[in-house]
Design an enzyme around this catalytic site. Sequence first.
Site, PDB file in Angstrom:
ATOM      1  N   ALA A   1       0.779  -1.183   0.083  1.00  0.00           N
ATOM      2  CA  ALA A   1       0.059  -0.007   0.032  1.00  0.00           C
ATOM      3  C   ALA A   1       1.122   1.357   0.042  1.00  0.00           C
ATOM      4  CB  ALA A   1      -0.893  -0.095   1.196  1.00  0.00           C
ATOM      5  N   LYS A   2       0.293   2.445  -0.232  1.00  0.00           N
ATOM      6  CA  LYS A   2       1.120   3.729  -0.412  1.00  0.00           C
ATOM      7  C   LYS A   2       0.121   4.785  -0.133  1.00  0.00           C
ATOM      8  CE  LYS A   2       5.201   3.773  -0.485  1.00  0.00           C
ATOM      9  NZ  LYS A   2       6.116   3.693   0.307  1.00  0.00           N
TER      10      LYS A   2
END
Length: 620
Positions: free
Chosen positions: A321-322
């Site tokens: 994720a980011k």
Amino acid sequence: MDIDMHSENDLMDIVQAGDDPSVGDMLQIEHRHPMDIDEVQGGNDGDMHTLDDAMDVDDIGDGQQMEGIELGNANEDLMDIDDANRVNCPLDCGWVFAQHFCNCLGPAYLHLKNILDESNPSHAEVLNDIKRCFREETFTQESIAQVIHAHAEIIRLLYVNFAMVHYPAADEASQLSPTLSYQRLQTTQPLSDSELYDKIRRTVLNKQDLQVLESFLIFNKHILKTNFYQPTKVALLFRLAPDFLPEIEYPNKPFGMFIIIGNEFRGFHIRFRDDALGGIRIVRSRNTENYSINQGMLFDGDYGLAATQSLKNKDIPEGGAKGTILPLAPPRRCFEKYVDAVIDLLIPGQTPGIKEPLVDLYGKPELLFFGPDEGTADMMDWAALHARDHGAETWWKSFTIGKSAELLGGIPHDTYGMTSLSIRQYVLGIYKQLGLREKDITKVQTSGPDGDLGSNEILLSSDKTIAIIDGSGVLADPAGINREELIRLAKCRLTVAHFDKTKLSKDGYLVKVEEQDVRLPSSEIILDGTDFRNGAHFHFKADLFVPCGGRPEAVNISNVAALMDTEGKPHFKYIVEGKQALQPNPFDFDLMDYGSQLQEGILEAHTGVVVEREIFVFFL
């Protein structure tokens, strides 16, 4: 005429927030009780937004402006950008959505892509240039705003389409005293999705206008939940189903995505599995031009970073994720609003008038896990404690990693250098395998002594560094940059702009981004410091290149030839990526064919991720 900012019919009365970044002083958005702005008390300075009206476009017409949309500010400073990006309604949120997702490549690009051979660098360069042209020139902020002004009635119907799904069910108290928003909803006949689409198609003859308005409907249809109707909030957040993303541009479908929009920032969060972990990055802008570039790349950059994080996380349970934040105010304040808005959707509201139940089309509990990244390493404690204080009793400690050891028993990744030590092991492995002495190695590094990886690379190495490129400029010395001065900057976390120039050799120089017409010792004239900095990684030759920062695809299919000389020899013998700056295939293999030994950043970062995650679980 222009809509008066403080008129009763405004969507939102806007009051500028103070500089105190504490949660108590954050802007809040109130919609339940129409009142004069002077009566609103919020935080220490009385900072609060009122959202009396859910939607009022009666006065919008050709050539007019709404709060949150102003035209012609491209050449103003960042404060003018701030004024031009104020959020006041779902219309503004649709406007932001259209900016990022109207510029899709479409069937013509797909047809061309099928004809050309992407394994051929020349063909790949053509496709890359066409893609960039489509993204930058098709739909601008101004052109989207003009479409909105020209189709006020369609915009009204689009809002009603949104509100009929996400306006919370009225309780007994609100029925006795209905809000102005609720009253207005009763005066407009809602249309079904198909009816609204047909009306748009029949009414709007211009194809570009049609595409913009269709994007608003796409936005509505893919919102799974939002805090828009929460009585109090500091930013707007929409949890979107990512089904609308075209496969040609986004071949790996995200599991979930959030768009977060505040008066002083916009941001995204993308994850590729339900249980996913990744950092929150601050994307800084030095000027209006840089801001516009960052804004256009914000979603694609976040998508690429999240996809890369998935590869880094391949040996741990969590997927990748980011999150990214593009600020127009102090970054910490924007980060805190971003986190607070996310918590609005993670923790069910149960307090009437403050945090109330939302319309949840997703229908399942959802948790996000944040980590430190550029600009947020010192904010992980705050995020975890803020989640705890707002009711995350069972998961607040796992909400963030990289927390301080003293306060919360965490492992700050910058202090302990997980990724940095992984990078060093790859570099040392090259030296050992090839029988090289580190002191004889010349090196070019991107990201300077102010960064996490950049500072640690300086402190851990003993090579002959001939150039460092960071956000402030370019520092170079063919005799080797003074190691003692570099260590001083790294320990103080200062940019190369603070380098003591008396410690340069006669051939050394420092060019700052704000400088122009700088004469180098070689008599070369640098016309613009920013332009020179942006391409400086093509300017030098050395044994080793270590990108510890920089934007993704700083080297891409269109410019990779600049990394080789006229004889086809690469400028660098060895490349070890601390941060992924090189665009993946096909050209990385071309570099290796020409003699460069490339160690991709995913592998070093993956090692750091595994170590950091195991320590994190141990301390839980």
